[in-house]
Every structure is written in structure tokens, then in C-alpha cells.
Design an enzyme around this catalytic site. Structure first.
Site, PDB file in Angstrom:
ATOM      1  N   GLU B  46     -11.871  52.767 -38.558  1.00 22.45           N
ATOM      2  CA  GLU B  46     -10.771  52.937 -37.605  1.00 22.45           C
ATOM      3  C   GLU B  46     -11.061  54.065 -36.607  1.00 22.45           C
ATOM      4  O   GLU B  46     -10.896  53.899 -35.398  1.00 22.45           O
ATOM      5  CB  GLU B  46      -9.457  53.244 -38.342  1.00 22.45           C
ATOM      6  N   ASN B  50     -11.897  53.611 -32.643  1.00 18.16           N
ATOM      7  CA  ASN B  50     -11.046  54.270 -31.645  1.00 18.16           C
ATOM      8  C   ASN B  50     -11.883  55.079 -30.651  1.00 18.16           C
ATOM      9  O   ASN B  50     -11.616  55.054 -29.439  1.00 18.16           O
ATOM     10  CB  ASN B  50     -10.036  55.202 -32.322  1.00 18.16           C
ATOM     11  N   ARG B 105      -5.428  44.737 -29.616  1.00 18.31           N
ATOM     12  CA  ARG B 105      -5.337  45.828 -30.597  1.00 18.31           C
ATOM     13  C   ARG B 105      -3.937  45.773 -31.196  1.00 18.31           C
ATOM     14  O   ARG B 105      -2.968  45.444 -30.500  1.00 18.31           O
ATOM     15  CB  ARG B 105      -5.583  47.203 -29.955  1.00 18.31           C
TER      16      ARG B 105
HETATM   17  N1  LIG Z   1     -10.518  58.601 -29.889  1.00 19.54           N
HETATM   18  C1  LIG Z   1      -9.511  58.305 -29.052  1.00 19.54           C
HETATM   19  N2  LIG Z   1      -9.585  58.650 -27.736  1.00 19.54           N
HETATM   20  C2  LIG Z   1      -8.572  58.335 -26.888  1.00 19.54           C
HETATM   21  N3  LIG Z   1      -7.450  57.705 -27.248  1.00 19.54           N
HETATM   22  C3  LIG Z   1      -7.310  57.345 -28.542  1.00 19.54           C
HETATM   23  C4  LIG Z   1      -8.333  57.615 -29.514  1.00 19.54           C
HETATM   24  N4  LIG Z   1      -7.911  57.162 -30.708  1.00 19.54           N
HETATM   25  C5  LIG Z   1      -6.696  56.615 -30.494  1.00 19.54           C
HETATM   26  N5  LIG Z   1      -6.317  56.718 -29.203  1.00 19.54           N
HETATM   27  C6  LIG Z   1      -5.029  56.267 -28.621  1.00 19.54           C
HETATM   28  O1  LIG Z   1      -4.088  56.117 -29.684  1.00 19.54           O
HETATM   29  C7  LIG Z   1      -3.564  54.777 -29.713  1.00 19.54           C
HETATM   30  C8  LIG Z   1      -3.276  54.372 -31.134  1.00 19.54           C
HETATM   31  O2  LIG Z   1      -4.479  54.269 -31.895  1.00 19.54           O
HETATM   32  P1  LIG Z   1      -4.512  53.280 -33.145  1.00 19.54           P
HETATM   33  O3  LIG Z   1      -5.866  53.291 -33.719  1.00 19.54           O
HETATM   34  O4  LIG Z   1      -3.373  53.604 -34.054  1.00 19.54           O
HETATM   35  O5  LIG Z   1      -4.173  51.863 -32.483  1.00 19.54           O
HETATM   36  P2  LIG Z   1      -5.132  50.950 -31.562  1.00 19.54           P
HETATM   37  O6  LIG Z   1      -6.535  51.431 -31.641  1.00 19.54           O
HETATM   38  O7  LIG Z   1      -4.529  50.850 -30.218  1.00 19.54           O
HETATM   39  O8  LIG Z   1      -5.004  49.548 -32.294  1.00 19.54           O
HETATM   40  P3  LIG Z   1      -5.803  49.121 -33.651  1.00 19.54           P
HETATM   41  O9  LIG Z   1      -6.343  50.366 -34.263  1.00 19.54           O
HETATM   42  O10 LIG Z   1      -4.768  48.487 -34.511  1.00 19.54           O
HETATM   43  O11 LIG Z   1      -6.834  48.195 -33.225  1.00 19.54           O
HETATM   44  C9  LIG Z   1      -4.595  53.939 -28.984  1.00 19.54           C
HETATM   45  O12 LIG Z   1      -4.032  52.779 -28.429  1.00 19.54           O
HETATM   46  C10 LIG Z   1      -5.110  54.913 -27.928  1.00 19.54           C
HETATM   47  O13 LIG Z   1      -4.246  54.961 -26.808  1.00 19.54           O
HETATM   48 MG   LIG Z   2      -7.465  51.832 -33.441  1.00 18.47          MG
END
Ligand SMILES: Nc1ncnc2c1ncn2[C@@H]1O[C@H](COP(=O)(O)OP(=O)(O)OP(=O)(O)O)[C@@H](O)[C@H]1O
Ligand SMILES: [Mg+2]
Lengths: 117, 146
Positions: B46, B50, B105
């Protein structure tokens, strides 16, 4: 480390998709493209997603599953998931997918419910 | 058991499985259960995903850094990128919150990480990057007296 996607048609309108290996962001595109294409081009009334041999899945898999669920709904079809390994069951539960998608314990039971022997 | 390791790899999706398998092989020294290994692998996947998708916006540029420390029966992980950062961390942590719905996502990454480890902290600086720290105590870790 990769993903295998296996298609089998039953009675012309039921598509069984068996996934094996690891479903992550890297391998998700492949499932998305292949399954989307089948839904768009063929008459899929019921899509059965068999997860029995998935050894790993993360949120990328949740996204692909939810995406195909919506796509099938839009096409007035139905999606069923079957044979979910315990570790993946936790993810489906956490995301609330368990409540909206029909889940059967085995492929046989899914097919049986659809009236296929 | 007292040990540490550091990894640096390009922010491309091919490295997601490499990252989780490597971390899980390192943590295996503590004799975790299969469930614990799956939880660690998933949480790493995860955070790395990200970094690649959000931090570096899928541009195939930049690096992801992972550090892991084993201390007694506890694993500490740090997954870091030098990408765009997160402007509102509380919002980002909400279940189902995503800024990339068009990429299918689900917004479950942080929720999954939080559920699979004992402690999760996020530190982020818009335009400089993000660090996710994960801490997990293993149930039957051996070598407690080392
Ligand atoms: N490393 C990162 N750099 C920039 N923004 C991030 C990062 N990690 C998370 N985010 C932001 O936080 C939000 C939530 O992250 P999360 O992993 O919970 O959901 P997601 O990645 O959008 O969906 P999923 O993980 O279910 O595929 C993301 O949509 C993004 O906007
Ligand atoms: Mg994610």
C-alpha cells in the site's frame, strides 16, 4: 511474481474469470483491460470472479473488483465473486464490498445458483 | 534480535512486488506467523503503491526508500518518497477518500495499513515528499533475549 487471468465461458452469457498469482497495482491493468473488453464486446450477463488461487491482493484489487462491479451493473448484468481466500476476505470486509457484491463459497455454488449444472 | 536494512529503488510498478517480498524476507528472521507476514506485505504494498501513484504521479521518475528495523519482537518500517506530498493528512486517512477515482483507486490504502499494523504515522511536506512509519509487534517472535 505475476498474475494469470483465465477465461471460461459457460452457456454463452456467463463468463468465469479465474485469477491466480498476485493482484497489485502492477498487475491490475491486465485484468482491467481483459475483463472490460469482454464486457464491452460480448454479451456477459453474469460475471463470476474466482479468487481461489490469488496468493496476494491489496487495495488495487479492490479497485478493479469495484470497477467491474459498476461496469456490469451499467450493462444490466451481475457480478459474483467466489472462493475468496481468508486474507482477501478481510479486505473485502474492510472496504464494504462484502455488503454490495454477491459472494459464493465456490464456483460450483455460484454456477448452481445461476441454474448451470 | 536487533537488525536493520535500507532499500532504494525506482518508483515503477514493477518494484511493488520486489519491495514487499524483500521486506517480508527480512522480517522472517523474527519468525512471524503467516497472517503477520501477509499483513506486513500488504501494508508495504500500500505505502509503496501510494508513493508511485500519488507521490510521483505515475511518472516513472524518482526513488522510493524503505528502511526496516527489527528490535526484539517489534518491526519498524519507514516508506519514504520525494514526491508531491499530502496537503491534508487527516482527510487522506479517511476510508474511501481518494484523489484518483479515475484510476479506479478505492481510497482504502491508509485504512488497510492502519488495520494491519499497531501504529501508523504519516509525515508529509507538500512538494518535498511523504514518510509513512509503521510499527508492528509480532506475537511469537523468538530471540527476545538477544
Ligand atoms: N505518498 C503519497 N504522496 C502523495 N499523496 C499521497 C501519498 N499517499 C497517499 N496520498 C494521498 O492520500 C489519498 C489516500 O490514500 P489511500 O492509499 O488511502 O487511497 P488511494 O491510494 O487513493 O486508493 P487505494 O489505496 O485504495 O488504491 C490518496 O488518494 C492521495 O491523494
Ligand atoms: Mg493507496
Amino acid at each position: 511474481m505475476s498474475l494469470q487471468v483465465h477465461f471460461e465461458w459457460k452457456e454463452k452469457y456467463i463468463l468465469v474469470v479465474r485469477l491466480s498469482g498476485e493482484l497489485d497495482h502492477h498487475t491490475a491493468d491486465q485484468v482491467r483491460e481483459q475483463v472490460s473488453q469482454a464486457i464491452e464486446e460480448k454479451q456477459v450477463r453474469h460475471l463470476i470472479l474466482n479468487l481461489e488461487n490469488l496468493s496476494f491482493m491489496d487495495s488495487s484489487g479492490l479497485g478493479v473488483i469495484l470497477g467491474r462491479y459498476k461496469q456490469m451493473k451499467q450493462a444490466n448484468g451481475e457480478m459474483i465473486i467466489c472462493s475468496v481466500p481468508p486474507s482477501i476476505e478481510r479486505l473485502l470486509d474492510m472496504s464494504g464490498l462484502y455488503k454490495i457484491i454477491r459472494i459464493d463459497p465456490s464456483e460450483e455454488q455460484a454456477l448452481h445458483r445461476l441454474g448451470v449444472a | 534480535m536487533n537488525n536493520e536494512m535500507h532499500l532504494k529503488f525506482r518508483a515503477i510498478s514493477q518494484n511493488e512486488s520486489f519491495a514487499r517480498v524483500t521486506v517480508s524476507a527480512f522480517v522472517a528472521q523474527l519468525d512471524p506467523t503467516m497472517d503477520e507476514l501477509t499483513e506486513i506485505k500488504t501494508a508495504v504494498s500500500e505505502a509503496v503503491t501510494n508513493a508511485i501513484i500519488h507521490g510521483y504521479e505515475n511518472k516513472r521518475e524518482g526513488y522510493v526508500y524503505i528502511s526496516a528495523w527489527l528490535d526484539g519482537d517489534t518491526v519498524e518500517l519507514e516508506i519514504r518518497d520525494e514526491g508531491i506530498g499530502i496537503s491534508n493528512i487527516e482527510e487522506a486517512k479517511q476510508p474511501l477518500f481518494t484523489t484518483k477515482p479515475e484510476l479506479e483507486r478505492s481510497g482504502m490504502g491508509f485504512t488497510i495499513m492502519e488495520n494491519f499494523v499497531d501504529e501508523m504515522t504519516i509525515e508529509s511536506d507538500p512538494n518535498h515528499g511523504t514518510v509513512v512509519r509503521l510499527k508492528k509487534k509480532l506475537s511469537n517472535a523468538k530471540a527476545v533475549f538477544n
